[in-house]
Design an enzyme around this catalytic site. Structure first.
Site, short mmCIF file in Angstrom:
data_model
loop_
_atom_site.label_atom_id
_atom_site.label_comp_id
_atom_site.label_asym_id
_atom_site.label_seq_id
_atom_site.Cartn_x
_atom_site.Cartn_y
_atom_site.Cartn_z
N ASN A 257 28.32 46.30 29.32
CA ASN A 257 28.56 46.63 30.71
C ASN A 257 28.35 45.40 31.60
OD1 ASN A 257 28.78 48.65 33.07
ND2 ASN A 257 26.86 47.58 33.49
N GLU A 258 29.43 44.87 32.16
CA GLU A 258 29.45 43.87 33.22
C GLU A 258 28.96 42.48 32.84
OE1 GLU A 258 29.37 46.82 37.10
OE2 GLU A 258 27.62 45.53 36.76
N ASN A 259 28.72 42.22 31.56
CA ASN A 259 28.19 40.91 31.18
C ASN A 259 29.25 39.81 31.17
OD1 ASN A 259 25.76 42.19 30.97
ND2 ASN A 259 25.77 42.31 28.74
N SER B 49 33.24 46.12 29.82
CA SER B 49 33.73 46.81 31.01
C SER B 49 33.01 46.20 32.20
CB SER B 49 33.45 48.31 30.92
OG SER B 49 34.00 49.00 32.00
#
Length: 805
Positions: free
Chosen positions: A411-413, A457
């Site tokens: 997530n978002e990395n 994502s």
């Protein structure tokens, strides 16, 4: 046959320094819940108690029990932990059995012939994280806590909706397994379907005590049986089931499940067995480039889907408290809101079998993140080996579930590396890219080739595009909440919106329970403590001020308007993006649920109460949706038809004054084929102008009986100016008791009427949220759990939009 002895009784908890008497411990459980049960800490969910229990996460703790020797009839006894949170040494009578450092894995120790005092000594997760950070160096993250240095539920360390309560404990079941000759170590099921024939390939790994013993496996599914020999420690049994019934997402078909049984045999004697439920379906992820960019469309059984999704966080900051019944209740709420996809977010956990079982049964597609979120993760040891081990275990563990349709690396990395100033500071240090583009896709390709994998994502598909480019792959839309107005959702059409959302406080009864004795105000001490987002209240008030006058000194009005604004904001996004199917192929609202009572983006608050947003999702995610959007200087009515049947009928369009006068009217035909969106132009003479007019669009039959929502129950409204500029009349309505609820009859335009049933009784629930009534219309609101129905009390719990003073 293998025998199992659960180890649930007789556990105690103590400080490893030996001070104080041991406490009774519940296993599965955690230190916080045991201390709560003993009355030694206050409930961290109440008031500002979270800060008073911060010390718990920085201490070491020991769980102990007596371990009896296994039955002598078996050759081996294993001590099996399904989950240890997180860093621990396991000892038997002071002798080490092993050390562990990963919450997301299970562990097995040979204790054949042994007995004595079993101790599980947990070190503080802080101590482990800080030690690893000292070895591998600093890595940036969205929060100051060191969650990226330990394989533990990241949100234990706090989040912008969650408390900082760093847990420790035996959080999943523990047992003794007694066995002889051989046991089933792993079964990897590959389930495919082609031409109506279901194929099940079961790759079996066994552990032996006797190498020379000939072994076979026998499997059955759907009335078909097959056998295979075990060659050393491996074997594969294949079955073909003719005329299988396909498993479908909810809204597309049924969810037939097949029992699979596999038995390990020595001769004709059964040694061990493995049982699961499977479903036959195909899943693809279409990321083909096109004239608009790069798509991101889920395809199940050949059917292209607009995913109606929600993001899922752990339903309790203490996950051991989440029961099978609680999972089922929360996921039934999701299905009841029209949701067909649940994304298990990467700052949490791989959920228990109970979660995925419920999704299988309810037809909820599962998008599963690997547990990495909002930080640069070191790729050195000891983390790298743990990451691969946990991925291998959990990929195989979850493979039987037909609901699981997508693996996601993080997530978002990838976005964080590019946009959050990580890259310069890292100066070439590892940050997780090797996991998301190397280790994890390799593990999925090797073990579970039946499901697609995406690296993150948001992710545009490659470094050729910005990771959060809305034209490519998945997109997280947070600029709107953080800096602008929710009307700006309508400025873009991302290919797939994997995160977006708007905050609101929890239900009134939830606040009253969580903040006992406090005089509630937006900035009261408890309210501020239960608002974890950076400048959260500021963003709430700025977002409200663009549409309504912000009430001063009236908490009840502030609370109501924040609920309205949350529902309006999410509606603005979903209506716009659904109207652009198939260009946009899904929305995943942040978020479905909360893990404690807090002001957040959730549709269901930390006490399980449904916010108005929840009821709005029922409208937004219904198979059929009407919405009005601006287009080429005029208005277009979009008829979104996600059902399997064509939608033909007549519309009733009315340009009305706020006093209730019909200025102009038309009845154009409505025709939207199955799984399509039809656009109907609004005639120029029906386009409202100024603060005293609005447009009402009803599907044929809506409101014809005077009961709002009767007939097709589909209505779209369009006001040309923000609410603060609308010349609303002072609302007038009548309230009467009805069987199982109340009936409200409008005498004027009543905008966004809301019955806050929990103000009538903490256990009361209303069956609908915001509803707008035209003069003369009525609505019946069902209420359950209301012990003493009374129309005056109901009136006091009704709120609606009022004219700006």
């Amino acid at each position: 046959m293998r025998q199992v002895t659960p180890l649930t009784d007789g556990w105690s908890l103590r400080d490893p320094d030996g001070t104080g008497d041991p406490l009774p411990a519940v296993v599965p459980g955690c230190v916080h819940t045991d201390l709560l049960a003993a009355g030694l800490i206050p409930d961290p969910f109440l008031g500002r108690n979270e800060a008073e229990v911060a010390w718990v996460g920085r201490r070491d703790w020991t769980y102990e029990t007596e371990l009896a020797a296994g039955p002598g009839a078996h050759e081996q006894t294993d001590l099996v932990f399904d989950g240890l949170d997180t860093v621990a040494e396991i000892l038997l009578d002071g002798r080490p059995l092993g050390r562990v450092r990963n919450m997301h894995r299970s562990y097995r120790f040979d204790v054949t012939g042994l007995s004595g005092r079993l101790a599980v000594r947990f070190a503080s997760a802080y101590a482990e994280a800080e030690a690893v950070r000292g070895r591998v160096g600093e890595r940036p993250g969205a929060y100051a806590e060191p969650y990226q240095y330990v394989r533990k539920m990241a949100c234990s360390f706090g989040w912008d909706w969650g408390p900082t309560l760093v847990t420790a404990g035996i959080w999943r079941p523990v047992r003794l397994e007694h066995w002889s000759t051989a046991r089933i170590a792993r079964v990897r099921p590959l389930v495919t379907v082609e031409g109506g024939v279901g194929r099940v390939e079961l790759a079996v790994d066994v552990e032996r005590t006797r190498v020379e013993a000939p072994l076979t496996v026998e499997a059955s599914v759907g009335g078909v049986r097959a056998r295979a020999e075990i060659d050393g420690t491996h074997g594969t049994v294949r079955l073909e089931v003719p005329d299988v019934r396909l498993w479908w997402p909810r809204g597309y078909g049924e969810q037939p499940l097949y029992d699979v049984a596999l038995t390990l045999l020595h001769g004709e004697g059964a040694l061990d067995e493995w049982r699961r439920r499977i479903g036959f379906r195909t899943v693809e992820l279409d990321t083909s480039p096109d004239a608009h960019g790069t798509g991101f469309t889920l395809v199940v059984n050949g059917e292209r889907l607009f995913a109606r999704g929600v993001n899922w966080i752990p339903d309790d900051v203490f996950p051991s408290r989440i029961t099978r019944e609680r999972y089922r209740r929360r996921l039934e709420q999701a299905a009841g809101a029209g949701v067909d996809l649940v994304r298990v977010w990467g700052g949490g956990i791989y959920e228990s079998e109970d979660f995925y079982d419920a999704c299988d049964e309810l037809g909820l597609l599962v998008w599963q993140d690997f547990p990495f979120a909002c930080a640069a993760y070191p790729e050195e040891q000891p983390l790298r080996g743990e990451v691969e081990a946990e991925a291998r275990e959990n990929v195989v563990r979850l493979m039987p579930h037909p609901s699981l349709v997508l693996w996601n690396g993080n997530n978002e990395n990838l976005w964080g590396f590019r946009d959050w100033d990580w890259e310069p500071g890292l100066a070439g240090d590892s940050w997780g890219e090797g996991y998301y583009l190397g280790v994890l896709p390799r593990v999925v390709a090797e073990l579970d080739p039946t499901r697609p994998y995406t690296a993150g994502s948001p992710w545009s598909g490659s470094w050729l595009h910005h990771p959060n480019d809305p034209a490519h792959g998945t997109h997280h839309s947070w600029e709107v909440w953080n800096r602008t107005d929710y009307a700006d959702y309508r400025l873009h059409v991302p290919r797939f919106v994997a995160e977006f959302g708007w905050q609101a406080p929890p239900a009134y009864a939830t606040l009253r329970r969580a903040l006992p004795g406090e005089e509630l105000a937006p900035d009261s001490p408890g309210m501020l403590h239960h608002q974890k987002a950076d400048d959260g209240n500021g963003k709430l008030e700025r977002g409200l001020a663009r549409h309504f006058a912000v009430p001063e000194g009236d908490f009840d009005r502030w609370h109501y308007l924040m609920q309205v604004n949350q529902a309006r904001a999410v509606a603005a996004g979903i209506e716009h993006w659904r109207a652009h199917w198939p260009l946009c192929a899904g929305t995943v609202v942040w978020q479905l649920n909360d893990c404690w009572p807090v002001t957040s983006w959730a549709a269901i608050d930390g006490d399980g109460r449904e916010k108005p947003l929840y009821h709005e999702l029922r409208r937004l995610y219904a198979d059929r949706l009407l919405t009005v959007r601006a287009h080429a200087g005029g208005l277009v009515l979009a008829a979104v038809n996600q059902s399997a049947k064509a939608w033909h009928g007549t519309l009733r369009l009315r340009r009305m004054s706020v006093e209730g006068t019909v200025i102009a009217e038309a009845g154009p035909a409505l025709a939207a084929e199955a799984r399509t969106v039809a656009g109907i132009g609004v005639p120029a003479e029906l386009v409202p102008a100024g603060p005293k007019e609005f447009l009402v669009a009803d599907a044929w039959g809506s409101s014809r009986s005077g009961e709002a929502g009767s007939g097709d129950g589909l209505r779209a409204l369009h006001f040309p100016v923000p609410d603060r500029e609308v010349a609303y009349p002072r609302p007038e309505f009548e309230v009467a008791l009805a069987p199982g609820g109340i009936t409200v009859t409008a005498r004027t335009l009543v905008r966004d009427l809301l019955l806050q049933a929990d103000r009538l009784d903490p256990d009361a629930r209303a069956d609908r949220g915001l509803v707008t009534l035209l003069p003369g219309e009525r609505v019946t609101i069902g209420v359950r759990g209301w012990k003493t129905p009374d129309p005056d009390s109901a009136r006091s719990a009704l709120y609606c939009v009022e004219p700006t003073r």
